[in-house]
Structures are given as C-alpha cells and as structure tokens.
Write an enzyme that holds these catalytic residues in place. Structure first.
Site, PDB file in Angstrom:
ATOM      1  N   LYS A  22       2.084   3.375   2.621  1.00 25.26           N
ATOM      2  CA  LYS A  22       1.873   4.747   1.430  1.00 25.26           C
ATOM      3  C   LYS A  22       3.189   6.375   2.363  1.00 25.26           C
ATOM      4  O   LYS A  22       3.179   7.060   1.644  1.00 25.26           O
ATOM      5  CB  LYS A  22       0.579   5.531   2.415  1.00 25.26           C
ATOM      6  N   SER A  69      -0.350  -0.872   5.946  1.00 20.34           N
ATOM      7  CA  SER A  69      -1.022  -0.210   4.693  1.00 20.34           C
ATOM      8  C   SER A  69      -0.984   1.484   4.429  1.00 20.34           C
ATOM      9  O   SER A  69      -0.352   1.491   4.153  1.00 20.34           O
ATOM     10  CB  SER A  69      -2.481  -0.904   5.180  1.00 20.34           C
ATOM     11  N   ARG A 114      -9.038  -6.169   0.762  1.00 18.49           N
ATOM     12  CA  ARG A 114      -9.595  -6.701   2.163  1.00 18.49           C
ATOM     13  C   ARG A 114     -10.928  -5.586   2.290  1.00 18.49           C
ATOM     14  O   ARG A 114     -11.855  -6.479   3.304  1.00 18.49           O
ATOM     15  CB  ARG A 114      -8.583  -5.479   2.843  1.00 18.49           C
ATOM     16  N   ASP A 164       0.337  -1.749  -1.760  1.00 10.98           N
ATOM     17  CA  ASP A 164      -0.936  -1.005  -0.643  1.00 10.98           C
ATOM     18  C   ASP A 164      -2.547  -0.988  -1.771  1.00 10.98           C
ATOM     19  O   ASP A 164      -4.157  -1.684  -1.293  1.00 10.98           O
ATOM     20  CB  ASP A 164      -1.027   0.024   0.086  1.00 10.98           C
ATOM     21  N   HIS A 224      -2.235  11.136   8.485  1.00  9.60           N
ATOM     22  CA  HIS A 224      -3.178  10.168   7.918  1.00  9.60           C
ATOM     23  C   HIS A 224      -4.234   9.671   8.743  1.00  9.60           C
ATOM     24  O   HIS A 224      -3.766   9.692  10.339  1.00  9.60           O
ATOM     25  CB  HIS A 224      -2.196   9.191   7.656  1.00  9.60           C
TER      26      HIS A 224
HETATM   27  N1  URA Z   1      -6.033   3.697   6.081  1.00 10.84           N
HETATM   28  C1  URA Z   1      -5.232   3.060   5.083  1.00 10.84           C
HETATM   29  O1  URA Z   1      -4.985   3.184   4.919  1.00 10.84           O
HETATM   30  N2  URA Z   1      -5.400   1.984   5.808  1.00 10.84           N
HETATM   31  C2  URA Z   1      -6.327   1.326   6.094  1.00 10.84           C
HETATM   32  O2  URA Z   1      -5.733  -0.225   6.541  1.00 10.84           O
HETATM   33  C3  URA Z   1      -6.603   1.368   7.180  1.00 10.84           C
HETATM   34  C4  URA Z   1      -7.443   3.340   6.929  1.00 10.84           C
END
Ligand code: URA
Length: 435
Positions: free
Chosen positions: A189, A185, A170, A163, A84
């Site tokens: 995930k 966040s 956000r 999320d 990620h």
């Molecule tokens: N990527 C995400 O999944 N969440 C965030 O808050 C920032 C980047």
C-alpha cells in the site's frame, strides 16, 4: 505460465520455497477472481505456519504493489511522506496526524486499511463522518493531492486491489498474524503512494499483533528491508499497546477524540504520539532540525491550521465539515452501560486485546468479510494503568445497540480491569526506534 494452486498450497504446507513466477501468478489470478477464496485461505494459513523466505517476500510484495495502478504525484514539487501503524486498539493517531503534517507544508497521500481482527481501522473511523468517502480512482486522488496535499483513502479495485482482497480474507480466516503477510500488506500500500519516506508505528503488547519488542523488531526489519529495496527511507517507532490509546475505542467516538486533538486538547497519550510522529514525518521530509520540526508541529495545532486542513480533507472527500464544530452530528448509539470498579485502588491492568474484542462484539468491527460496521458503538475507557479509582467509580462506558451485543462484549471484559492496593507507574508509551 499456469500453475496448480493445490500443488502450491501443498508445497507451502510442506515448507518448500515457492518460485517468484508462482507467487506472481497467485496474486494476479486471485485479484482477477480466477481462483477461489477457499484455496487462497488455505495458502495463507500455510504461510502463517511456514512463513516466507526473503526470496519469496520480494516478488509477492511487488506483485501486490503492481496489482493495480500506482499514484503519480510527479506534479507535486515538495516532499511526500506517510505513516502506517501495524494496528492497535484506540489507535486513531493517523486522523489528527495527517492534517497536522499537511499544515506544515508536507504532502501526505495516505492509503489505509479497515479494522483487522480486534484492531480498528482508519477507514472505518473516517466513514463515521456523514458522507465521507474513502474510495476514489487514482486520477481523483492525484488531483486532490495537487489541490490540498492530502488524501485519506483505501485500497480499491484499481489501487492495490490484491491487498484489498487479501486483507479482507485474512480478517475472516484467522490469518492476520504473520510477519510476511503484514509486511507485504503494509508495504504494498505504502509503496503504491509514490512517497519519499515512511514512518511505521510498530505496536507491541497485548492489543498488538506483536507481544514482545523482539518479535516487533523482526517484523519491523522485514518492512525496513522492503523499503530499502525500493529506495524509500523508513523510520520505525515501537509503541506500547498493552492498553488502548486514549479513551475512545470504536469509530465515531475515535473521530471525536481526534478532533479534540486538532482543537489543542485530547488525552495526553494520543497528543504525545501524534506530536512525536508529526515531528518524525517532518524529519523524513527533510526538516533541518528536530527543534524546528517540533516548533512547526506545535504551531500547526495552536494556529488552527491543522484543524482547517482537516475541514478541507473532509469537504474534499464528500463529508460534512460541520461535524468538526458539532460532534453531535456523528452517529451515536441508542444505549449506554457503565462498567464500575468493585473495589478501590490502583489500576494495574487495562487490557487492550480484550477491549478491542469487546468493541468488535459491539459491532464496531467485523467478524465476517461482509459484516457492516456500526460506527456509533464502542467504549470510552474511564481509567487507565496508574490511575486510582474508588469502589463504584466508572472503568468504561459502553455505547451499544442491543442487549445481545452488550452481553457478548461484557463476557470478554470480566478480567480486563484489575485494581490493586499497590500503586504502579503508567507504562512507557514509546519503547524504541529503528531507522
Ligand atoms: N495493517 C495493514 O495494512 N496490514 C496488515 O496486515 C496489518 C496492519
């Protein structure tokens, strides 16, 4: 137990620590639609200013992670890893990376996000492929993982729904840049994916949420801490985001650039990061040596196995795999404008933040929760830091839909490219690691 959200907002605003029960209650109630977005926005803004303690972050992330179902990949016998990014401009790395790693025999159940603020999102990019769907029920994801070892999807009403809602809120309320909000966040995930290891690309620079390596390290440590408390090893690579990655910034154009990488081409910085990240993921999956990992990754691309894997992912997720052989099937914008250099010399600035903002203004990102992304628009960056240009040479080619959006994009690109008589070295792409 029930709480008063206004009392919790007030307490957070005044710097008090919220108790775990209250944090779980907020996530549950917001996910179920029983508390209004305006109150949750106010709470998020208070978190931006007051932060969260470690004691708050654990239950908050845990509640997000369990706000829906989690994947059950127990039917897979081999290792499962994921990657990620904290978000950047032109950051399409996940798109070539997933098929490369999967072609090396490692499963990747990727749950990604959409564009956030001035940064692009993997899901928006993938949806430029005609028919490609990123919304699937957990059972369908588990099946696809069993069939082809890969999935690239988003949060849904059943998969990390907290999320999904908070991320969109956000994005529309200026409450993105907060370490606990970013960490919870991302990690909610990723931990819902039932993975054995996670690679985090923590971006540093003008186009990232973190401008300095020190600040990026604080964010990374928070995420590693969450990983450790869930027995999930996390490798962090810090990468430069002062200028965009590659040439393409947008959605469809980033898919085209990703396909170039799978064909063995692509811009050098995109290729370097993709190959390095693939190696790191193979190491997390238990590869014997870095040399073996590098050789496997190289072979996955040169043999065409990674390209074929991408075709399978596209096909399984309802997309038209013919796109991979014919990029003209991707959406394209009706007009082009070329931004040129006024003087010749060396490019010393090619600012990622301003380019990301310009891309959003063209319509490639959102300014409100309900905005539709225009997959066809974006920029091709023609000159990057360290390059030489002559007067009149293109700096960026802008694909746009209407004059208003072009004008709005051009108004943020005034000082984005700086040309100097003094040569500069291209910046380092990889700035450090944390394991
Ligand atoms: N990527 C995400 O999944 N969440 C965030 O808050 C920032 C980047």
């Amino acid at each position: 137990m029930s709480y008063s959200l206004v009392e919790l907002i007030t307490a957070k605003r005044d710097g008090e620590e919220l108790d775990p029960g209250a944090l779980r209650w907020i996530i549950t109630e917001y996910t179920a639609g029983r508390v209004p977005s305006y109150q949750v926005s106010a709470l998020l803004m208070a978190i931006i200013f007051k932060g969260m303690t470690q004691a708050e972050l654990g239950p908050w992330t845990e509640a997000m992670l369990h706000s829906g179902d989690v994947l059950d990949l127990s039917a897979l016998t081999g290792p499962k890893v994921d990657k990620h990014s904290t978000g950047g401009v032109g950051d399409k790395i996940s798109i070539p990376l997933v098929p490369i790693v999967v072609a090396c025999g490692i499963a990747v159940p990727m749950i990604s996000g959409r564009g956030l603020g001035h940064t692009g999102g993997t899901l928006d990019k993938l949806e430029s492929i005609p028919g490609f769907s990123t919304q699937y029920e957990p059972e369908r994801i588990n099946r696809q993982m069993k069939d082809i070892g890969a999935v690239m999807v988003g949060q849904t009403d059943r998969l990390v729904p907290a999320d999904r809602k908070i991320y969109a809120l956000r994005d529309a309320t200026g409450t993105v840049p907060s370490d606990p909000l970013i960490s919870s966040s991302i990690m909610s995930k990723k931990l819902a994916e039932d993975i054995d290891g996670l690679l985090l690309d923590v971006k540093v620079g003008s186009g990232a949420f973190k401008r300095t390596l020190d600040d990026a390290t604080k964010l990374a440590s928070m995420m590693v801490g969450i990983g450790v408390s869930h027995d999930t090893p996390v490798t962090v690579v810090f990468t430069n985001m002062d200028q965009p990655l590659g040439r393409a910034v947008g959605n469809a154009n980033e898919i085209a650039e990703s396909i170039e990488v799978l064909r063995g081409g692509g811009p050098p910085d995109v290729v370097e990061l993709t190959m390095r990240f693939a190696e790191e993921m193979l190491m997390l999956a238990g590869s014997d040596s870095r040399l073996d990992a590098a050789a496997a990754v190289e072979k996955a691309v040169s043999s065409g196995a990674a390209f074929d894997t991408m075709a399978k992912i596209v096909e399984h997720q309802g997309g038209n795999p013919a796109v991979l052989d014919d990029l003209s099937l991707l959406p394209s914008a009706p007009h082009e404008h070329v931004l040129t250099a006024e003087t010749g010399g060396y490019i010393v600035r090619c600012d990622a933040y301003e380019i990301g903002l310009a891309s959003v203004r063209l319509g490639a990102g959102r300014t409100t929760k309900k905005d539709q992304v225009d997959h066809s628009v974006g920029l091709m960056i023609e000159a990057k830091v360290g390059d030489t240009v002559e007067a009149g040479q293109p700096l960026a080619t802008i694909s746009y839909r209407d004059e208003d959006s072009l004008e709005s994009a051009l108004s943020v690109l005034v000082d984005t490219f700086v040309v100097s008589a003094e040569p500069v070295e291209p910046p380092d792409l990889i700035l450090g690691e944390l394991r």
